[in-house]
Design an enzyme around this catalytic site. Structure first.
Site, PDB file in Angstrom:
ATOM      1  CE  LYS A 207     -35.179  22.919  -7.881  1.00 25.28           C
ATOM      2  NZ  LYS A 207     -35.921  22.318  -6.694  1.00 25.28           N
TER       3      LYS A 207
ATOM      4  CD  GLU B 288     -36.953  19.809  -3.215  1.00 19.88           C
ATOM      5  OE1 GLU B 288     -36.566  20.339  -2.156  1.00 19.88           O
ATOM      6  OE2 GLU B 288     -37.069  20.433  -4.291  1.00 19.88           O
TER       7      GLU B 288
ATOM      8  CB  CYS C 164     -50.036  34.058  -3.688  1.00 21.56           C
ATOM      9  SG  CYS C 164     -50.459  33.887  -5.433  1.00 21.56           S
TER      10      CYS C 164
END
Length: 358
Positions: free
Chosen positions: A175, A178, A283
């Protein structure tokens, strides 16, 4: 009815481009929506899980060497299609093409590492560990596992996850974010071309509905996540509550300390690369620099001013750009808000990019 091209899902080796919900995908350089991405329903995610579960027995029993050969084929295809993939990353994330290429290269290295799986999967046998006792250990695939990945590295972070999981005999549900889904989906298509059987890797685009389905479905045995700390905490608690192995990596914050005897020019070069590489959306961005002593601090600030003045901000596709746009307007406003807050609280703003016009 939208006329924008649709980014769908990859389930059971087939493209799925129908669904009730979708959202726009923007080009950060223009601010215009150029695609729409489908947001998977619970039923769509469950269909992907079912396809992965059906593919698992045969894939688990495929010899590790054959699984590894697929990874070798994929490495070749990723290198062959590097320009295409980098253009997709830049068009949806905004980072300059050089950063996109660096991201993809890091991902390819993980695919190459996964091709060494036959050596890594060797078990152990120890004779006579006790009286008339031998010890035997082996590695076995878990089953169907899932990855939930962030927007800032749409190619690299998924390639941290699924190639090794798949090479070890698992089937995978991915997943991705988006916000910039195209490169992730294209890489999955290349994996099919490389010889990965349908159903072994499935990609579902979506939002919280898709995530919650993955976290709660008992057929998912493990979940890996990279993203913000609040969402990492949610993923970890929900996944563990439903009996899954969970790896949840939250938003990291790197810091730098510059000592009085440091090579200031070298330190500033490193700080510039960290702060503005990948549009600062990573990061490694180093939001805090601690300079030891006022003399050191003054030297660092002065050198940073010089280097920032040289930096060109523009579209990621422009060869002369050093930094591209932030991924979305809301994200820009969020970053701007941090600067506004610092000024309000009394910080001295040495360089102000809030009103920059490209």
């Amino acid at each position: 009815m939208s006329t924008l091209p649709t980014v769908g899902h990859l389930i059971g080796g087939q493209s799925v481009t129908t669904g009730a919900r979708a959202q726009e995908v923007f080009n950060p350089a223009t601010g215009h929506a150029e695609k729409r991405v489908l947001l998977a329903s619970q039923a769509t995610v469950e269909d992907a899980i079912a396809n992965a579960q059906a593919a698992f027995p045969a894939w688990r029993n495929t010899p590790p060497l054959k699984r590894a050969r697929v990874m070798g084929n994929l490495k070749v295809l990723l290198e062959k299609h590097a320009d295409e993939l980098c253009a997709m990353i830049t068009a949806e994330h905004g980072k300059v093409l050089a950063d996109s290429l660096g991201e993809l290269q890091r991902g390819i290295e993980n695919v190459e590492y996964a091709s060494y799986a036959p050596e890594l999967l060797k078990g152990e046998h120890s004779k006579n560990v006790g009286p008339s006792i031998d010890s035997w250990s082996e590695f076995q695939a878990l089953g169907v596992v899932a990855g939930i990945t962030p927007f800032n590295f749409p190619a690299m972070v998924p390639l941290w996850m699924w190639p090794m999981a798949v090479a070890c005999g698992n089937c995978f549900i991915l997943k991705p974010s988006e916000r910039d889904p195209s490169s992730t989906l294209r890489i999955a298509e290349l994996a099919l071309e490389a010889g990965l059987p349908p159903g072994v890797l499935n990609v579902v685009n979506g939002d919280k509905e898709a995530v919650d389905t993955l976290l709660r479905d008992p057929r998912i045995k493990a979940v890996s996540f990279v993203g913000s700390t609040p969402i990492a905490e949610y993923i970890y608690s929900e996944g563990c509550k439903h009996g899954k192995r969970v790896q949840a990596l939250g938003g990291a914050k790197n810091h730098a300390v510059v000592m009085p005897d440091a090579d200031i020019a070298n330190a500033v070069t490193a700080l510039m690369g960290a702060a503005y590489g990948s549009c600062g959306e990573r990061c490694m961005a180093i939001p805090l620099v601690v300079a030891v002593g006022d003399t050191t601090a003054d030297a660092v600030v002065a050198a940073l001013q010089v280097e920032i003045a040289k930096m060109k901000v523009g579209p990621g596709t422009d060869a002369g750009s050093d930094m591209g746009p932030l991924v979305t307007k809301p994200h820009f406003e969020k970053v701007k808000g941090y600067v506004d807050q610092g000024v309000k609280e009394g910080a001295t703003l040495v360089v102000d990019g809030r009103g920059l016009k490209v």
